[in-house]
Structures are given as structure tokens and as C-alpha cells.
Design an enzyme around this catalytic site. Sequence first.
Site, PDB file in Angstrom:
ATOM      1  N   HIS A  18      -2.310  -7.572  -1.649  1.00  0.00           N
ATOM      2  CA  HIS A  18      -3.125  -6.543  -1.469  1.00  0.00           C
ATOM      3  C   HIS A  18      -2.408  -5.086  -1.330  1.00  0.00           C
ATOM      4  CE1 HIS A  18      -5.120  -3.635   1.238  1.00  0.00           C
ATOM      5  NE2 HIS A  18      -6.054  -3.685   0.428  1.00  0.00           N
ATOM      6  N   SER A  19      -2.704  -4.172  -1.988  1.00  0.00           N
ATOM      7  CA  SER A  19      -2.375  -2.931  -2.231  1.00  0.00           C
ATOM      8  C   SER A  19      -0.584  -2.858  -2.192  1.00  0.00           C
ATOM      9  CB  SER A  19      -2.460  -2.197  -0.523  1.00  0.00           C
ATOM     10  OG  SER A  19      -2.101  -0.980  -0.568  1.00  0.00           O
TER      11      SER A  19
END
Length: 324
Positions: A127-128
Site C-alpha cells: 500500500h502507498s
Amino acid sequence: MYAKIFVSRVLLQTVFRLRNKSMMCNSKRISEFNVPVPWGYIAVKAWGDENDEAILVSHGRLDNAGAFDRLIPYLPNSFYYICIDLPGHGKSSHFSPHLPIYTTNYVLVYKLLAQYFKRQSYIIMGHSYGGQIGFLFAQLYPNLVKKLILLDTVHMYPVSVKDFKYYLIDSFNSTIKLTEKLKTGNPPSYTYEEALNKLLHGRQGTPLTTEAATALLRRAVEPTGDGKYTFTFDQRMKNFINPTHDFRYILEALREDPVTCPILIVLGEHSFTKIDMELILQELSKLSNVSVEYVDGYHDIHNNNPDRVAPIVNKFLITQKGKL
């Protein structure tokens, strides 16, 4: 009468389906351990059977492995999910002190983990910031990455030519200022409720639900002994330094050394990512090995709304190759 019987059967089937889903979600074995690295250790929260195919799972900046506590239970039981706290996050050691944090340092972390677990290849889900690191890792070590799952992320944020000088100067000045501050002061402490509120309201444009923030908080703080808590993340992550290259460089590098494995990109409809990374998304969307999916939500869709993300990820995991 028949209509009532039909409705009752549908309701009953729904109850059994939800109950079976819940049983499946709770059947993964969870273990926690540390992986030794030269500067300390990487804290791991692993889900499933270690003999199954491995998925290396990494969170975003200033988050921790708890960011996946709500998603992993929805995913297939036939994989081994190695959720890590990146250095300077959660329960992991911080990088060696006094120097700035460079994004490329984290690529080394992925390589060390890949060597430690001794697998021929890995699925990477990030994520991210964790996904951005995974993307670069897949470019550098394509033989080690079987599939790549990017949750509301695409690529490291670029630094334009006209901004690179001021970007680096500002990063260095901020690092020096932070070092001086840490010499003279103690980290602030909070009650549990105050710490939770900081997570809930400390992200501009990326709101968290109470459940999502609670999942992060378990690994984000440590007690100070007086009924209060302090955050454990490395303050230097507020001024981390990305490679200084612009969109043109990124696109040329993608053409020269493309990520050849199947890639799934799941983006929040209301997230800043799809706007900031529009140019790279356009380029990646042309490739046959890349699938881009949108779901209703913000930047932390995997944590806020795991039930929306899981079906897309599950389909990708059980698909052997090509587009969805």
C-alpha cells in the site's frame, strides 16, 4: 406463501454464506517474529502456513503491519502472508541514526527479506509507500517477483528538474533541525484516546475509520509507564528523500526496464493517487500485464473498506497470468 419460503431460503443461504466466510477469515494461523538485519531486526506478523506460496506485504509511510489486519482475513487461505513493519515503523528497528532516510534503503530491506525466506519468487502486495518500493524492487529483481499488487499507489513520486535543488536542500535542513530537536526534547506522550484521535484526524484528505485506526494503533505506540503512550515511528520519515527524477525519467526507465510480471493496481475513486499519477497510469494501462481497478473509497481503501478490495485481489491471486 411460496414467495415467503423463497425469501426465507435466500436469507438462510445468506446467513450460512456469511458464517462460512467468517470461519474462513478466522482460520489463518498468525505468528509474530523478527528477521535479523545489520542494523537490528524487521518485525513480521505472518498469516497462514509457511509452506504455502509467499506474499510479501508492506504498508505505507508512518503505518505498520496492522494496516492489513482487516484485509488479510478476507484473502485466500492458500497463501503465506508475510506482513512486515518497515524499518522505523511499528515494532521494527530504526535505520542507523543521524542520516536522512532514503527510499532506496527500503529496496535493500526487500532484498534482505527475500534472501531470508529463501523462496524462488514472491508475490508482493504493498500500500502507498510500500507498493512504490515494491514496484522498484520488481524492476530491479524481476526474477524474484511473480506478481505485484499495488493498493492505491503506482510509483514513487517524481522530483522535477526545477525543484530538485530545493527539494534536497529542504530535506537536509529539516533533518538537521530534527536531529537538534531530538537531542533536547522527549517525544510527546498521549492517552490511548488522544493517540487514536491523532490517527483518525491526522491525515488530510485520507480519512480513517475508527476500526482502521485501531488496527494501526496496536503496533504504532508503546506505553511510557504513566498510563500514556508514545508513537514509535522514526521521525525522520517525515523528511524522507526519494530519488530525484522526473516523470520523463520514470517513463523512460519503465520502457527500458519494464515490470514484466502481472500487476494489479487498485485505486480509490476519491484518492489523490489517480490524479497525481495520471501520466504513469496512462502508460501502464497500455500494457497487457497491467490491470487497473477502481473502488469507492479513499487512500486507505484496503484498511477502511477491505470487503471492497478483497474480491479484486482474490481474483488476481488465483489468476495465473495476463489481465483479469
